[in-house]
Design an enzyme around this catalytic site. Structure first.
Site, PDB file in Angstrom:
ATOM      1  CE  LYS A  10       2.050  -0.736   1.283  1.00 13.25           C
ATOM      2  NZ  LYS A  10       1.363   0.499   1.649  1.00 13.25           N
ATOM      3  CG  ASP A 136       1.111  -3.493   4.272  1.00 11.99           C
ATOM      4  OD1 ASP A 136      -0.115  -3.481   4.020  1.00 11.99           O
ATOM      5  OD2 ASP A 136       1.759  -2.463   4.519  1.00 11.99           O
TER       6      ASP A 136
END
Length: 293
Positions: A10, A136
């Protein structure tokens, strides 16, 4: 039976820290999206009650320090699974790079073991499990593009950014996220990026505006600790990337590039002094990681 899962990296299109919370975490606003740089996990059941992880790289832990191991242990304990699992981790995402490689591996492990063992854990419950492993991990379970608030675990899905190339470059240094946040003084942040403005840029499909709204308040800290990251940013800008930002707590810097013809020049120019350089695409929301939940 073998289960395969993709664990994409990401990047943060924007990252803002609002204040330090009473629980020791920081209250954040982030817009995260995924790129087509991914680890791949292969999982198979073992008859004995054990977790074994292997990898083709020698620089990552394969025991309880590994987030994929922690994810497997958590799901086994929570759902009373007495079978074991063998996980092979084909590592492509740089480590300690601000790209959530470990978190994505943990997310892929949760998704994969849910399928391998037929646990039928609902999507929301899997996200809650992920939040126990790291801020996350819930985003890495869901994929796509999202606004993350709280300590990063409260997600609101948003539209995908306009499609473009992403050039990622990681210097040969490892940055501790805890160290960066520990040095951050949220009351002294000079300029806060705007999640609202970035969402508007994304929804209007304006690549130019997306580049204009890039922002990461952790850059102030990391660039001071590691001036070479600032040099990497400047180099990427000079080579012609349209929008340049450090991802997460660094040290990876990414450049958004609209024209494919510009990518080789940027890639080759960075390879001159940076070994780990990748040219990839943004992942569109059509690669829906939820389908494996």
């Amino acid at each position: 039976m073998k289960i395969y899962e993709k664990a994409p990296a990401k990047i943060n299109l924007m990252l803002d820290v609002l204040h330090k919370r009473s629980d020791g975490y920081h209250e954040v606003e982030m817009i995260m999206t995924m790129v087509d740089l991914a680890d791949r996990l292969e999982m198979s059941e073992l008859p004995r009650d054990t977790i074994i992880i292997s990898s083709q790289v020698g620089y990552i832990p394969l025991d309880e320090k590994n987030l994929a191991f922690k994810a497997a242990k958590l799901i086994k304990e929570r759902y009373h699974v007495t079978k074991g699992v063998y996980i092979h981790l084909d590592k492509k995402i740089p480590v300690a790079a601000g790209l959530a490689g470990g978190s994505s591996d943990a997310a892929a492990t949760l998704r994969g073991l849910n399928r391998l063992w037929g646990l039928n854990i609902p999507y929301e419950e899997l996200m809650e499990l992920g939040a126990e492993l790291g801020s996350d991990v819930p985003f890495c379970i869901s994929g796509g593009t999202a606004l993350a608030t709280g300590r990063g675990e409260i997600l609101t899905e948003i539209a995908s950014p306009p499609q473009c190339w992403v050039v990622l470059a990681k210097l040969p240094i490892n940055v501790s996220t805890a160290d960066v946040y520990g040095r951050l003084r949220s009351t002294e942040i000079k300029q806060h990026p705007s999640a609202k403005s970035m969402i508007e840029a994304i929804e209007s499909k304006s690549f130019h505006n997306v580049c204009g709204e890039l922002g990461n308040v952790l850059e102030e800290v990391t660039l001071q600790m590691y001036p070479e990251v600032a040099h990497l940013k400047e180099t990427m800008q000079k080579l012609g990337a349209d929008g340049v930002l450090m991802s997460g707590s660094g040290p990876t810097v990414f450049g958004l590039v609209s024209k494919e013809s510009k990518v080789p020049r940027i890639y080759n120019g960075l390879r001159g002094f940076c070994k780990e350089v990748y040219a990839v695409r943004l992942l569109s929301s059509s690669l829906d990681l939820k389908k494996h939940v």
